[in-house]
Motif scaffolding. Structure first.
Motif, PDB file in Angstrom:
ATOM      1  N   MET A 199      82.044 -24.868  38.557  1.00  0.00           N
ATOM      2  CA  MET A 199      81.762 -23.055  38.900  1.00  0.00           C
ATOM      3  C   MET A 199      81.971 -23.791  40.203  1.00  0.00           C
ATOM      4  N   VAL A 200      82.299 -24.982  40.973  1.00  0.00           N
ATOM      5  CA  VAL A 200      82.192 -24.596  42.792  1.00  0.00           C
ATOM      6  C   VAL A 200      83.042 -26.033  42.769  1.00  0.00           C
ATOM      7  N   THR A 201      84.158 -26.551  41.808  1.00  0.00           N
ATOM      8  CA  THR A 201      85.017 -27.354  41.875  1.00  0.00           C
ATOM      9  C   THR A 201      86.565 -26.883  41.377  1.00  0.00           C
ATOM     10  N   SER A 202      87.912 -27.751  41.214  1.00  0.00           N
ATOM     11  CA  SER A 202      89.019 -26.325  40.988  1.00  0.00           C
ATOM     12  C   SER A 202      88.918 -27.001  40.111  1.00  0.00           C
ATOM     13  N   PHE A 203      87.884 -27.361  39.144  1.00  0.00           N
ATOM     14  CA  PHE A 203      88.234 -27.727  37.423  1.00  0.00           C
ATOM     15  C   PHE A 203      88.763 -25.852  36.695  1.00  0.00           C
ATOM     16  N   VAL A 204      88.127 -25.311  37.130  1.00  0.00           N
ATOM     17  CA  VAL A 204      88.497 -23.915  36.652  1.00  0.00           C
ATOM     18  C   VAL A 204      89.575 -23.614  36.766  1.00  0.00           C
ATOM     19  N   ARG A 205      90.512 -23.384  38.001  1.00  0.00           N
ATOM     20  CA  ARG A 205      91.644 -23.176  37.681  1.00  0.00           C
ATOM     21  C   ARG A 205      92.918 -24.032  36.673  1.00  0.00           C
ATOM     22  N   ILE A 206      92.580 -25.892  37.243  1.00  0.00           N
ATOM     23  CA  ILE A 206      93.173 -26.585  36.444  1.00  0.00           C
ATOM     24  C   ILE A 206      93.150 -26.145  34.976  1.00  0.00           C
ATOM     25  N   ALA A 207      91.857 -26.099  34.604  1.00  0.00           N
ATOM     26  CA  ALA A 207      91.687 -25.501  32.952  1.00  0.00           C
ATOM     27  C   ALA A 207      92.495 -24.925  32.734  1.00  0.00           C
ATOM     28  N   ARG A 237      99.643 -22.337  25.113  1.00  0.00           N
ATOM     29  CA  ARG A 237      99.921 -21.256  24.543  1.00  0.00           C
ATOM     30  C   ARG A 237     101.349 -20.617  24.715  1.00  0.00           C
ATOM     31  N   ALA A 238     102.059 -20.908  26.052  1.00  0.00           N
ATOM     32  CA  ALA A 238     102.789 -20.840  26.302  1.00  0.00           C
ATOM     33  C   ALA A 238     103.929 -21.338  25.258  1.00  0.00           C
ATOM     34  N   LEU A 239     103.456 -22.784  25.315  1.00  0.00           N
ATOM     35  CA  LEU A 239     104.615 -23.800  24.387  1.00  0.00           C
ATOM     36  C   LEU A 239     104.570 -22.948  22.811  1.00  0.00           C
ATOM     37  N   ALA A 240     103.264 -22.952  22.054  1.00  0.00           N
ATOM     38  CA  ALA A 240     102.665 -22.412  21.433  1.00  0.00           C
ATOM     39  C   ALA A 240     102.873 -23.124  19.936  1.00  0.00           C
ATOM     40  N   THR A 241     101.881 -24.517  20.653  1.00  0.00           N
ATOM     41  CA  THR A 241     102.194 -25.687  19.645  1.00  0.00           C
ATOM     42  C   THR A 241     100.728 -25.773  19.234  1.00  0.00           C
ATOM     43  N   ARG A 242     100.063 -25.157  19.107  1.00  0.00           N
ATOM     44  CA  ARG A 242      98.635 -24.712  18.927  1.00  0.00           C
ATOM     45  C   ARG A 242      97.861 -25.187  19.744  1.00  0.00           C
ATOM     46  N   ARG A 243      97.136 -26.184  18.796  1.00  0.00           N
ATOM     47  CA  ARG A 243      96.012 -27.567  19.227  1.00  0.00           C
ATOM     48  C   ARG A 243      96.857 -28.505  19.601  1.00  0.00           C
ATOM     49  N   MET A 244      98.346 -28.969  20.154  1.00  0.00           N
ATOM     50  CA  MET A 244      98.572 -29.876  20.686  1.00  0.00           C
ATOM     51  C   MET A 244      98.920 -29.296  21.869  1.00  0.00           C
ATOM     52  N   PRO A 245      98.275 -30.213  22.803  1.00  0.00           N
ATOM     53  CA  PRO A 245      97.711 -31.348  23.295  1.00  0.00           C
ATOM     54  C   PRO A 245      96.146 -30.806  23.337  1.00  0.00           C
ATOM     55  N   PRO A 246      95.112 -31.024  22.300  1.00  0.00           N
ATOM     56  CA  PRO A 246      93.764 -31.460  21.554  1.00  0.00           C
ATOM     57  C   PRO A 246      93.544 -30.992  22.484  1.00  0.00           C
ATOM     58  N   ASN A 247      92.060 -30.372  22.558  1.00  0.00           N
ATOM     59  CA  ASN A 247      91.275 -29.690  23.362  1.00  0.00           C
ATOM     60  C   ASN A 247      90.395 -30.689  24.373  1.00  0.00           C
ATOM     61  N   GLN A 248      90.610 -31.812  23.624  1.00  0.00           N
ATOM     62  CA  GLN A 248      89.679 -32.908  24.002  1.00  0.00           C
ATOM     63  C   GLN A 248      91.136 -33.838  24.965  1.00  0.00           C
ATOM     64  N   ILE A 249      91.968 -33.789  25.237  1.00  0.00           N
ATOM     65  CA  ILE A 249      93.058 -33.812  26.412  1.00  0.00           C
ATOM     66  C   ILE A 249      93.540 -32.958  27.518  1.00  0.00           C
ATOM     67  N   ILE A 250      92.950 -32.118  27.363  1.00  0.00           N
ATOM     68  CA  ILE A 250      93.335 -30.913  27.841  1.00  0.00           C
ATOM     69  C   ILE A 250      91.630 -30.960  29.022  1.00  0.00           C
ATOM     70  N   ILE A 251      90.584 -30.780  28.611  1.00  0.00           N
ATOM     71  CA  ILE A 251      89.737 -30.953  29.424  1.00  0.00           C
ATOM     72  C   ILE A 251      89.459 -32.346  29.684  1.00  0.00           C
ATOM     73  N   GLY A 252      89.744 -33.587  29.406  1.00  0.00           N
ATOM     74  CA  GLY A 252      90.135 -34.513  30.030  1.00  0.00           C
ATOM     75  C   GLY A 252      90.382 -34.430  31.651  1.00  0.00           C
ATOM     76  N   LEU A 253      91.624 -34.480  31.070  1.00  0.00           N
ATOM     77  CA  LEU A 253      92.981 -34.744  31.516  1.00  0.00           C
ATOM     78  C   LEU A 253      92.740 -33.184  32.984  1.00  0.00           C
ATOM     79  N   ALA A 254      92.360 -32.242  32.723  1.00  0.00           N
ATOM     80  CA  ALA A 254      91.287 -31.423  34.219  1.00  0.00           C
ATOM     81  C   ALA A 254      90.065 -32.285  34.720  1.00  0.00           C
ATOM     82  N   ILE A 255      89.220 -33.204  33.911  1.00  0.00           N
ATOM     83  CA  ILE A 255      88.055 -33.542  34.641  1.00  0.00           C
ATOM     84  C   ILE A 255      88.506 -34.564  36.006  1.00  0.00           C
ATOM     85  N   PHE A 256      90.119 -35.270  35.722  1.00  0.00           N
ATOM     86  CA  PHE A 256      90.439 -36.315  36.226  1.00  0.00           C
ATOM     87  C   PHE A 256      91.254 -35.508  37.171  1.00  0.00           C
TER      88      PHE A 256
END
Length: 256
Positions: free
Chosen positions: A73-81, A89-108
């Protein structure tokens, strides 16, 4: 087969017995050493210092349990994630990339954005505290300043004024008079606003593709064919041709 199995079990039993006997001999031959006695007792406190230490331990455990939520809540994670999720969602690829990749990329990416702030916190608060140059209260005050400065840069005055009015506190004259519990929710809703603005811009070209594909299929009389099946390859092709991940990440990082 039964005899072979019993022979195998017998050999294993003999081997275990020899290991136990040799272990007992090693323990008996080893020199005696003191085994620490650990006990937990609840006694009455003789002074305020005796009471303060357990409270500090309990407070520390509480903060550690809430640390992931606090860091989010106090970092840039909210905007990035949020932006990365809207891209999927815009690409409509459902679960691709998976949630693990989205969250991992947002963390780094969050670590990349917040590295200067955390470095300043370490230099101004953590290192002096470890060197016994300042106490805990001073370490907190020195450590929260860079983080508050980062949040103030990303927060609108309108959002801060909202929580000041809702909290029914006096109108602050400067940033130092704004409490942190007022700043954090204002920072979060400001981050969500910016994230949805970026998401809207990302959605526009993909909506155009959906409209073109849908109108083309309708004009051809293929109303039973889902437009998503046809528009999805074109969305992915467009995203790859314009080097979408490069442009999105570059633009997203520059917003901080």
């Amino acid at each position: 087969m039964i005899k072979k199995r019993w022979k195998f079990i017998f050999r294993i039993s003999v081997l275990l017995l020899l290991i136990i006997i040799s272990w007992q001999g090693i323990v008996e031959a080893a020199p005696a050493f003191d085994i620490p006695n650990i006990s937990l007792d609840i006694n009455s406190a003789n002074n305020s210092q005796d009471l303060a230490l357990p409270l500090q331990i309990m407070l520390l455990l509480t903060v550690l349990s809430l640390a992931p939520a606090i860091l989010i809540m106090v970092t840039s994670f909210v905007r990035i994630a949020v932006v990365l999720s809207l891209i999927r969602r815009a690409l409509a690829t459902r679960r691709m990339p998976p949630n693990q990749i989205i969250i991992g990329l947002a963390i780094f990416l969050t670590i990349f954005v917040m590295a200067p702030v955390w470095g300043q916190i370490y230099d101004d608060a953590v290192q002096p505290y470890l060197n016994d140059e300042i106490n805990q209260i001073q370490a907190y005050e020195q450590g929260i300043k860079p983080l508050r400065g980062f949040m103030f840069e990303q927060t609108r005055e309108k959002d801060i004024a909202l929580f000041v009015d809702l909290g029914k506190i006096e109108r602050p004259k400067n940033q130092t008079e704004i409490p942190t519990y007022i700043l954090i929710p204002a920072f979060v809703i400001s981050e969500l606003r910016i994230a949805f603005q970026i998401g809207f811009i990302i959605y526009l070209p993909f909506i155009v593709i959906d409209m073109i594909v849908a109108s083309t299929l309708m004009s051809m009389g293929m109303m039973m064919l889902p437009p998503v099946m046809i528009s999805l390859p074109f969305k992915i092709l467009l995203f790859v041709l314009v080097d979408g991940w490069y442009l999105v990440i570059k633009s997203l990082i520059k917003t901080f």
